[in-house]
Design a protein around this motif. Structure first.
Motif, PDB file in Angstrom:
ATOM      1  N   ALA A  82       0.827  -1.213   0.000  1.00 19.42           N
ATOM      2  CA  ALA A  82       0.000   0.000   0.000  1.00 19.42           C
ATOM      3  C   ALA A  82       0.856   1.256   0.000  1.00 19.42           C
ATOM      4  O   ALA A  82       0.507   2.262  -0.618  1.00 19.42           O
ATOM      5  CB  ALA A  82      -0.927   0.012   1.212  1.00 19.42           C
ATOM      6  N   TYR A 107      -2.845  -8.464   1.336  1.00 25.55           N
ATOM      7  CA  TYR A 107      -2.838  -7.342   2.275  1.00 25.55           C
ATOM      8  C   TYR A 107      -1.963  -6.193   1.786  1.00 25.55           C
ATOM      9  O   TYR A 107      -0.865  -6.404   1.306  1.00 25.55           O
ATOM     10  CB  TYR A 107      -2.264  -7.792   3.612  1.00 25.55           C
ATOM     11  CG  TYR A 107      -3.227  -8.540   4.477  1.00 25.55           C
ATOM     12  CD1 TYR A 107      -3.245  -9.918   4.484  1.00 25.55           C
ATOM     13  CD2 TYR A 107      -4.122  -7.860   5.289  1.00 25.55           C
ATOM     14  CE1 TYR A 107      -4.128 -10.614   5.290  1.00 25.55           C
ATOM     15  CE2 TYR A 107      -5.004  -8.545   6.096  1.00 25.55           C
ATOM     16  CZ  TYR A 107      -5.001  -9.922   6.088  1.00 25.55           C
ATOM     17  OH  TYR A 107      -5.863 -10.607   6.878  1.00 25.55           O
ATOM     18  N   GLY A 108      -2.453  -4.991   2.017  1.00 27.75           N
ATOM     19  CA  GLY A 108      -1.644  -3.828   1.712  1.00 27.75           C
ATOM     20  C   GLY A 108      -0.442  -3.706   2.617  1.00 27.75           C
ATOM     21  O   GLY A 108       0.497  -2.968   2.305  1.00 27.75           O
ATOM     22  N   SER A 109      -0.466  -4.414   3.738  1.00 26.51           N
ATOM     23  CA  SER A 109       0.650  -4.353   4.673  1.00 26.51           C
ATOM     24  C   SER A 109       1.723  -5.391   4.362  1.00 26.51           C
ATOM     25  O   SER A 109       2.796  -5.355   4.952  1.00 26.51           O
ATOM     26  CB  SER A 109       0.146  -4.578   6.100  1.00 26.51           C
ATOM     27  OG  SER A 109      -0.610  -5.775   6.161  1.00 26.51           O
ATOM     28  N   LEU A 133     -10.521   0.497  -3.081  1.00 26.56           N
ATOM     29  CA  LEU A 133     -10.007  -0.578  -2.248  1.00 26.56           C
ATOM     30  C   LEU A 133      -9.425  -1.690  -3.094  1.00 26.56           C
ATOM     31  O   LEU A 133      -8.298  -2.115  -2.915  1.00 26.56           O
ATOM     32  CB  LEU A 133     -11.138  -1.114  -1.363  1.00 26.56           C
ATOM     33  CG  LEU A 133     -10.865  -2.407  -0.593  1.00 26.56           C
ATOM     34  CD1 LEU A 133      -9.785  -2.196   0.425  1.00 26.56           C
ATOM     35  CD2 LEU A 133     -12.128  -2.901   0.067  1.00 26.56           C
ATOM     36  N   ARG A 178      -5.846   0.278  -3.679  1.00 28.69           N
ATOM     37  CA  ARG A 178      -5.170   0.092  -2.417  1.00 28.69           C
ATOM     38  C   ARG A 178      -4.819  -1.355  -2.183  1.00 28.69           C
ATOM     39  O   ARG A 178      -4.193  -1.677  -1.203  1.00 28.69           O
ATOM     40  CB  ARG A 178      -6.064   0.557  -1.277  1.00 28.69           C
ATOM     41  CG  ARG A 178      -6.543   1.950  -1.418  1.00 28.69           C
ATOM     42  CD  ARG A 178      -5.473   2.931  -1.044  1.00 28.69           C
ATOM     43  NE  ARG A 178      -5.937   4.285  -1.170  1.00 28.69           N
ATOM     44  CZ  ARG A 178      -5.631   5.254  -0.358  1.00 28.69           C
ATOM     45  NH1 ARG A 178      -4.863   5.020   0.657  1.00 28.69           N
ATOM     46  NH2 ARG A 178      -6.081   6.462  -0.557  1.00 28.69           N
ATOM     47  N   THR A 218      -7.391  -5.376   1.601  1.00 25.93           N
ATOM     48  CA  THR A 218      -6.964  -5.115   2.965  1.00 25.93           C
ATOM     49  C   THR A 218      -7.057  -6.333   3.853  1.00 25.93           C
ATOM     50  O   THR A 218      -6.369  -6.434   4.842  1.00 25.93           O
ATOM     51  CB  THR A 218      -7.813  -3.971   3.569  1.00 25.93           C
ATOM     52  OG1 THR A 218      -7.704  -2.849   2.714  1.00 25.93           O
ATOM     53  CG2 THR A 218      -7.324  -3.588   4.938  1.00 25.93           C
ATOM     54  N   GLY A 219      -7.909  -7.279   3.524  1.00 24.58           N
ATOM     55  CA  GLY A 219      -7.994  -8.403   4.447  1.00 24.58           C
ATOM     56  C   GLY A 219      -8.763  -9.564   3.892  1.00 24.58           C
ATOM     57  O   GLY A 219      -9.390  -9.454   2.844  1.00 24.58           O
ATOM     58  N   PRO A 220      -8.727 -10.671   4.553  1.00 27.67           N
ATOM     59  CA  PRO A 220      -9.385 -11.865   4.032  1.00 27.67           C
ATOM     60  C   PRO A 220     -10.848 -11.925   4.394  1.00 27.67           C
ATOM     61  O   PRO A 220     -11.534 -12.855   4.070  1.00 27.67           O
ATOM     62  CB  PRO A 220      -8.636 -12.996   4.727  1.00 27.67           C
ATOM     63  CG  PRO A 220      -8.294 -12.424   6.048  1.00 27.67           C
ATOM     64  CD  PRO A 220      -8.044 -10.954   5.814  1.00 27.67           C
TER      65      PRO A 220
END
Lengths: 530, 408, 439
Positions: A135, A160-162, A372, A376, A379-381
């Motif tokens: 991200a 994940y963006g992280s 999203l 981006r 973000t999550g599962p």
């Protein structure tokens, strides 16, 4: 000591001597990075011993935080000197237990190497260090312009963006816009590697003085490819340059949702034929096939919600992304999509009201959903991952026309050994689902994905996960598919099937890493692998 | 979509968080600003301790893993100096929990709290540096080793309207300055501004003065539940005795402690001054007419923001001050960077963590183009202000009430 | 060799051999074999390996000059010209190395398919062009690597099937390997690690909408900027700027009447989209000051861009760079031309082809047939390389220069070479001398 066998890592080794070696190695490493960035404290080691995959726990003996390529080089040379294994970590989010130090040794946590070194508008490339989250890279690239109001962005993977971009590229992750961008491997321009023998190798055009990030392959044989998909067996990557892509601003890049006319239909062969149609005309940017179960995973705020959402949504949901230089181009592409849907006859676009309702269940506007997913990155599962915890998946590359036969076999396995894929129960139940990621350019291949959610704290679920995972891998491999993204067990089961290729990889391991110190046992490459 | 499990809510035994550790994906969200919100590489980190020390153990996911290892059978870890360091360098800012809750139901901050309380029960906490503060609270009702009699000296400043003694007179609103505003000369103006503003708005209020007792937040945050309970009971009785229906404080720490930790025993309704000022402004009981020409940015205190969900009121207020040019930093609201002071960190690791984190925040404030960093927590103001005075950021740190008082 | 390929397919006549070299006569010491199947190539390789006999192949029309004085075996793949399978549904053809562009075009056209047309082919072999990462006319839109899977004969005579074909040829034609992506090292490698004999090459639908436009410009800066932008806006699949000399040589048109520079842009897609792209190209070109060419020239260009473009060996210099650096290299070209009594703009064909969504540009300088000193190309390449021009497949003296400037990279190639070809039989001395110890 035979080649490929690290001296320190066998259980037969003298514990006291091992401790002495660890202490001495630590002291030498601390001379390189300073005492604050290297330790053998068990509290620190503990956290590097496990992840959410089915790979069992194992602690490293030392954790080090190098800050530069030169420090990595010096550490690798020390590891070489002491025959101590080296494993590498960026975000730690992976599907293969990649960083778990199966033979102990040194864990190189690359968190300090977190810079974006260059984003070059001229060559449309980005150069960055290992710990740059997806991200963050996206945001910085998106400040730069390709042409007019069209900005730059990496081909963001569906994760994940992280998570870190570099490790995603190296392990064969899939971009949401793979239909346009192809595989990550195709978009690597250059890498800097510290080899297992402590040499520094730059691949790609930047290896040649004065050339810079010209995003072409070469010179000559592409020696960078061998490092991709190698799980750190051939060294540590400390720098990467990738190609960037263009991004049209909202609403000129937009997701359209498509589902079967019969909303409850779940016929993969129909999806395949639709994908063939769309990809043949090369106008879509992305295609992704999800489902009501997937959407419920993202949208549900409670277990009770799940059934309601599944019921309210079509079984199959296709995400089709179109982009245009202006509204006219987007409209042309949209009309063509509509015509193709009409001609195909079995799919329709989700009506506006249903789409709005769907986005409302996600708690977002349409523009936000676009941002999203497209921009981006994911973000999550979603909900099930939320309460289950572990999310393991596998992905195999196949021709679109093969999907239907594989889905049948997948269902048979799941019905027998998991629970029915149609059952989506309360938090004590496990669940699974499938998706089509990709397809790649012109629909020549697609990534067929199987997801599994389970609670690592529940031994029964772990047993079930490990069993089904193995059976599915075997089924896919025996069907002739090849795993494209490194996930648990994939390489161990796959590589020995691949004949000459496997033999070459084993040879290469001996050439590159004769002492077998780099990420041993993450792949079945060494003579003493069991 | 967040489950919104707030920090310090329903802290359970350590084993509760062990099960959660199995569910951690090691996604790294606890290390960075929510990917949907992140705007730049420079301001993408969110965990002070993790960013400072960088080993996995210092992040939210790492501390959950500590819990799992400690509670394994047999335990994989034992309490130690290193574990103490890991546990007590955390400011308990709640950022890891906020980002984690975006996708999961885990409670990494609460796991850190549970770890801390476990460490105390096992004799590994609080840290020696914390003991003087705790003893001071127990003995002198404040953490600053100051005499009780000096608690209300701030109210005797020339020109300040006389304040009712709530210990003697019944008041509608009890103003609770808290220990920092009462004793710290850099922060006492916050209390004075409250008095001026409430007075200007015609609010019937008073203070307990030397009868005021510390809220006990410091003790709670270092994990000493047992001694916190002593203070909580004592303070609850003291506050209830006033009969005030409203307790008002300008300290984010006191606010979140009184509001969330005192439970139903506390009879009054607790407000932070920003909520109250917002109401006064809306009711026309306060008017801000004088220009305050500043380029201002706002730092969300953890105990006001992530702990209690108060993000909008201070922004509303700043937006209404004539002349103020308001700019947001990148990391705001749930994703705000902690000033570095909380959780006992300023006491035990002043330079190593607290000042280090504060300097980064000041740099972020400067990057926003602001010349003034506003906050609504005396502890934030203390830590950030000290770092500002010692550094080269050029940023001035003030409490929001200073600007409001200037504008009224 | 005769036992492997049949005596009629083994040639050592000097007259026959000379045809494999440009400008060389009386070549001896080499034997040419013409296998017809993978198994025959395997047999040839095994024989050469056991006796340490050098093996020569080429990805260009001719073998390198240095091979003329060597002894060993040359493999000519002209008999391996089978199109094994056309997978029209999945847009892939499985071909042997000897299949030519013309042959493939004939097979694909009835099925409404086409392979990409090369922009600077040094060989008629489709597979060789793809494996050597040859530049294609539609490089603005399509990736440089057009080969998915390969069959590579290794030194021990075994066959390495790359990508997903290592497991099955049925399930997918996926180019990435199921582990470390080692097969990429065969690309651009001139067979130094193993001999590529077959491969799966991407093909494309022949779109209804396919248009070409040409615009004249006097200002090179404007035309190059436009080419870059059109590629970035994804309006053109083919997007190139050619000077007058290059236009005349390529399309057989009169120089008079041509502008100093011509922008060529091709669009393809379903009809409405291609028409839209064409419209926008016309708009942008006009906005940049371009003069739209008449229909006759446009038609000529359209047919000229539906065939492979070949380069004249030893009379063409090609490299990659970034658009912004073009002036740097033009200055070098101009200086070199002047030293030899030429004018770059008037005598040398210059082509700038947008590559990879306009991220980079493929530069090609085509030299006059006559009047050039033999050392001109080598000297020009040397200077260009020193200034940062990227030659992705350097040969001869240029290779020594390029690899010499990247010692770690060269060392890695040597490592792989030592592993794959320990006997040093595959194209010795390539890509650089000393690739094998004792070389």
């Amino acid at each position: 000591m035979s080649a490929g066998q690290p001296a320190i890592a066998t259980e037969l080794f003298d514990y006291e001597r091992k401790q002495r070696v660890v202490s001495e190695t630590l002291r030498r490493i601390q001379d390189v990075v300073g005492p604050d960035y290297a330790t053998a404290d068990p509290e620190i080691l503990s956290v590097y011993s496990r992840d959410f995959t089915i790979t069992p726990q194992r602690r490293p003996n030392i954790v080090v935080l190098p800050g530069s390529t030169e420090e990595v080089q010096r550490i690798v040379r020390i590891a070489h000197e002491f025959s101590m294994p080296v494993y590498v970590l960026t975000s730690g989010f992976n599907h293969a237990g990649s960083f778990i130090p199966r033979r102990g040794g040194i864990m190189a946590d690359l968190k300090r190497m977190n810079r974006i070194l260059d984003i070059d508008e001229e060559s449309m490339t980005a150069t960055f260090e290992p710990y740059v989250p997806i991200a963050v890279l996206y945001e910085e690239c998106n400040k730069r312009c390709a042409v007019r109001d069209i900005m730059l962005r990496p081909a963001n993977p569906i994760t994940y963006g992280s998570a870190c971009m570099m490790s995603n590229v190296l392990s064969g992750g899939v971009a949401f816009m793979a239909l346009k961008s192809g595989s990550h491997a195709e978009n690597v321009v250059s890498m800097t590697w510290v080899t297992p023998q402590g040499e520094i190798l730059v691949t790609g055009p930047p290896a040649v003085p004065n050339v810079g990030p010209v995003p072409v392959l070469g010179p000559g044989p592409d020696v960078g490819g061998m490092f991709l998909g190698a799980e750190g067996n051939f060294g540590i990557c400390t720098r990467m340059t990738i190609r960037l892509f263009t991004e049209n601003p909202w609403p000129r890049e937009k997701i359209f949702l498509i589902h079967p006319v019969d909303e409850k239909e779940d016929r993969p062969e129909e999806v395949a034929s639709l994908f063939y149609d769309i990809t043949r005309d090369n106008y879509a940017q992305s295609l992704y096939k999800g489902s009501n179960r997937h959407s419920a995973q993202i949208a549900a705020t409670s277990a009770e919600d799940v059934e309601a959402i599944i019921e309210s949504l079509p079984t199959t949901i296709v995400y089709c992304v179109l982009a245009g230089l202006d509204a006219e181009e987007l409209a042309i592409k949209k009309r063509h999509l509509d015509e193709q849907l009409d001609a195909h006859g079995r799919f329709v676009e989700m009506p506006e009201e249903a789409k709005t309702l769907f986005f409302e269940t996600l708690g977002k506007t349409e523009e936000e959903v676009n941002r999203l997913l497209l921009k981006r990155c994911y973000t999550g599962p979603g909900r099930v991952g939320r309460w289950k915890g572990s999310f393991q998946w596998m992905a195999y590359v196949v021709k679109l026309e093969k999907i239907a036969q594989l889905e049948e076999r997948y269902k048979a396995i799941v019905h027998r050994y998991w629970i029915s894929p149609d059952y989506y129960g309360p938090s004590s139940a496990t669940t699974t689902d499938t998706a089509l990621q990709g397809p790649y350019q012109y629909g020549r291949t697609v990534m067929l994905e199987y997801d599994f959610y389970y609670d690592q704290g529940n031994p029964e679920e772990v047993k079930r996960a490990a069993l089904v995972y193995e059976k599915l891998h075997r089924m896919m491999l025996e069907s002739g598919a090849v795993n494209c993204k490194v996930v648990s067990r994939s390489l161990e089961l796959q590589m020995p099937r691949l004949g000459t290729y496997y033999e070459l990889c084993k040879k290469l391991k001996k050439v590159m890493d004769p002492q077998g110190i780099m990420s041993p046992d993450t792949m079945p490459l060494m003579d003493d692998y069991v | 979509m967040a489950t919104d499990v707030a920090p310090y809510q329903n802290i359970g035994p350590l084993e509760k968080y062990r099960n959660e550790a199995w569910k951690c994906l090691r996604c790294g969200l606890c290390r960075m600003v929510n990917p949907e919100r992140v705007k730049s590489w420079k301001w993408s980190s969110q965990c002070p301790a993790g960013s400072r020390f960088l080993f996995e153990a210092y992040y939210g996911s790492g501390k959950q893993e500590m819990v799992r290892a400690l509670t394994a059978h047999p335990p994989e870890l034992a309490l130690s100096r290193r574990l103490q360091h890991i546990i007590y360098t955390c400011t308990l800012c709640g950022a890891c929990q906020a980002t984690c809750n975006y996708v999961k139901d885990l409670e990494p901050t609460n796991a850190s709290v549970a770890l801390r309380e476990y460490a105390v029960r096992e004799g590994w906490g609080p840290l020696p540096e914390h003991e003087p503060l705790i003893k001071s609270i127990l003995n002198y009702d404040n953490p600053w080793l100051q005499p009780r009699a000096a608690r209300s000296r701030w109210a005797r400043k020339q020109g300040l309207p006389k304040v009712k003694d709530a210990a003697k007179d019944k008041v509608e609103v009890l103003y609770y300055p808290g220990c920092t505003a009462s004793y710290d000369p850099f922060i006492q103006d916050v209390a004075r501004d409250v008095v001026r503003l409430l007075g200007a708005a015609g609010v019937d209020f008073g203070i307990l003065g030397k009868e005021e007792i510390c809220c006990g937040s410091t003790i709670l945050r270092v994990g000493d539940r047992e001694r916190f309970e002593i203070v909580r009971k004592k303070n609850t009785e003291s506050l209830n005795r006033t009969g005030a229906g409203t307790i008002l404080t300008a300290c984010a720490g006191c606010y979140s402690t009184l509001k969330r930790e005192y439970g139903a025993d506390l009879q009054a309704e607790v407000f932070h001054i920003v909520e109250y000022i917002e109401r006064l402004l809306a009711e026309g009981r306060l008017a801000m007419q004088r220009e305050v020409r500043r380029k201002v940015t706002y730092h969300d205190p953890c105990h006001l923001g992530r702990y209690c969900g108060l993000y909008d009121a201070p922004r509303e207020i700043l937006g209404r001050i004539p002349g103020v040019e308001f700019r947001e930093m990148e990391r705001i609201r749930e994703w705000a960077w902690c000033c570095g002071a909380g959780g006992g960190v300023r006491t035990a690791f002043p330079e190593e963590v607290a000042t280090w984190a504060a300097r980064l925040r000041l740099e972020e404030a400067a990057d926003s183009g602001a010349d003034t960093l506003v906050t609504a927590c005396p502890f934030c103001e203390l830590n950030l202000g000290e770092a500002a005075r010692g550094g080269a950021s050029g940023i001035r740190v003030v409490d929001i009430l200073a600007l409001v008082a200037e504008a009224v | 060799m005769a036992a492997v390929v049949g005596p009629e397919n083994v040639k050592d006549d000097p007259g026959f051999l000379s045809a494999y070299f440009l400008g060389q006569q009386g070549v001896s010491g080499l034997v040419v074999v013409l296998p017809a199947a993978v198994e025959e190539v395997q047999g040839v390789v095994r024989n050469c390996a056991s006796d340490r006999i050098p093996l020569f192949t080429t990805y260009d029309t001719y073998l390198p000059d240095e091979a003329a004085s060597a002894s060993g075996v040359v493999i000519d793949f002209c008999r391996m010209n089978a199109i094994e399978r056309i997978d029209a549904k999945n847009l892939c053809v499985h071909i042997q190395r000897g299949v030519t562009f013309e042959q493939l075009e004939e097979a694909l056209r009835p099925q409404g398919l086409a392979a990409l047309y090369p922009a600077a082919a040094t060989t008629r072999s489709v597979l060789c062009h793809a494996v050597s990462r040859g530049i294609n006319q539609a490089a603005a839109r399509y990736p440089e690597v057009q080969v998915a899977n390969m069959q590579v004969v290794l030194q021990d005579g075994s066959v390495h099937r790359t990508g997903s074909h290592a497991n099955s040829e049925e399930m997918a034609d996926w180019k990435e390997d199921g582990g470390p992506n080692i097969s990429k090292w065969y690309l651009g490698a001139d067979d130094v690690f193993g001999i590529v004999v077959c491969g799966s090459v991407w093909v494309y639908p022949r779109f209804e909408g396919r248009y070409f436009e040409a615009f004249g410009f006097e200002d090179r800066q404007a035309v190059v900027a436009l080419a870059k932008d059109l590629a970035r806006m994804e309006l053109a699949a083919q997007c190139l700027a050619m000077n007058r000399e290059a236009m005349a040589a390529r399309f057989g048109v009169q120089r008079e009447g041509l502008s100093a520079w011509t922008l060529l842009a091709g669009t393809e897609g379903f009809r409405e989209l291609a028409a839209y792209h064409r419209k926008k190209i016309v708009e942008f070109a006009a906005g940049a000051g371009g003069r739209r060419m008449g229909p006759e020239l446009a038609d000529r260009i359209a047919s000229g861009m539906s065939v492979p473009w070949y380069v004249r060996p030893k009379h063409s210099v090609g490299f990659y760079t970034l658009f912004g650096r073009i002036p740097r290299f033009e200055a070098i070209l101009e200086a070199a031309a002047r030293r030899n009594g030429l004018s770059a703009g008037a005598d040398i064909g210059m082509t700038y082809l947008a590559y990879g969504l306009g991220r980079a540009v493929s530069c090609r300088y085509d030299l006059p047939e006559e009047g050039m000193p033999g050392s001109f190309v080598a000297e020009l390449e040397r200077e260009l390389a020193l200034a940062g021009a990227f030659f992705d497949r350097p040969r001869g003296a240029l290779a020594e220069q390029v690899y010499g400037s990247a010692p770690a990279y060269a060392a890695q190639i040597k490592k792989i070479k030592a592993m794959m070809d320990p006997r040093g039989i595959f194209n010795p001395g390539r890509p650089f001398k000393g690739i094998c110890d004792g070389d």
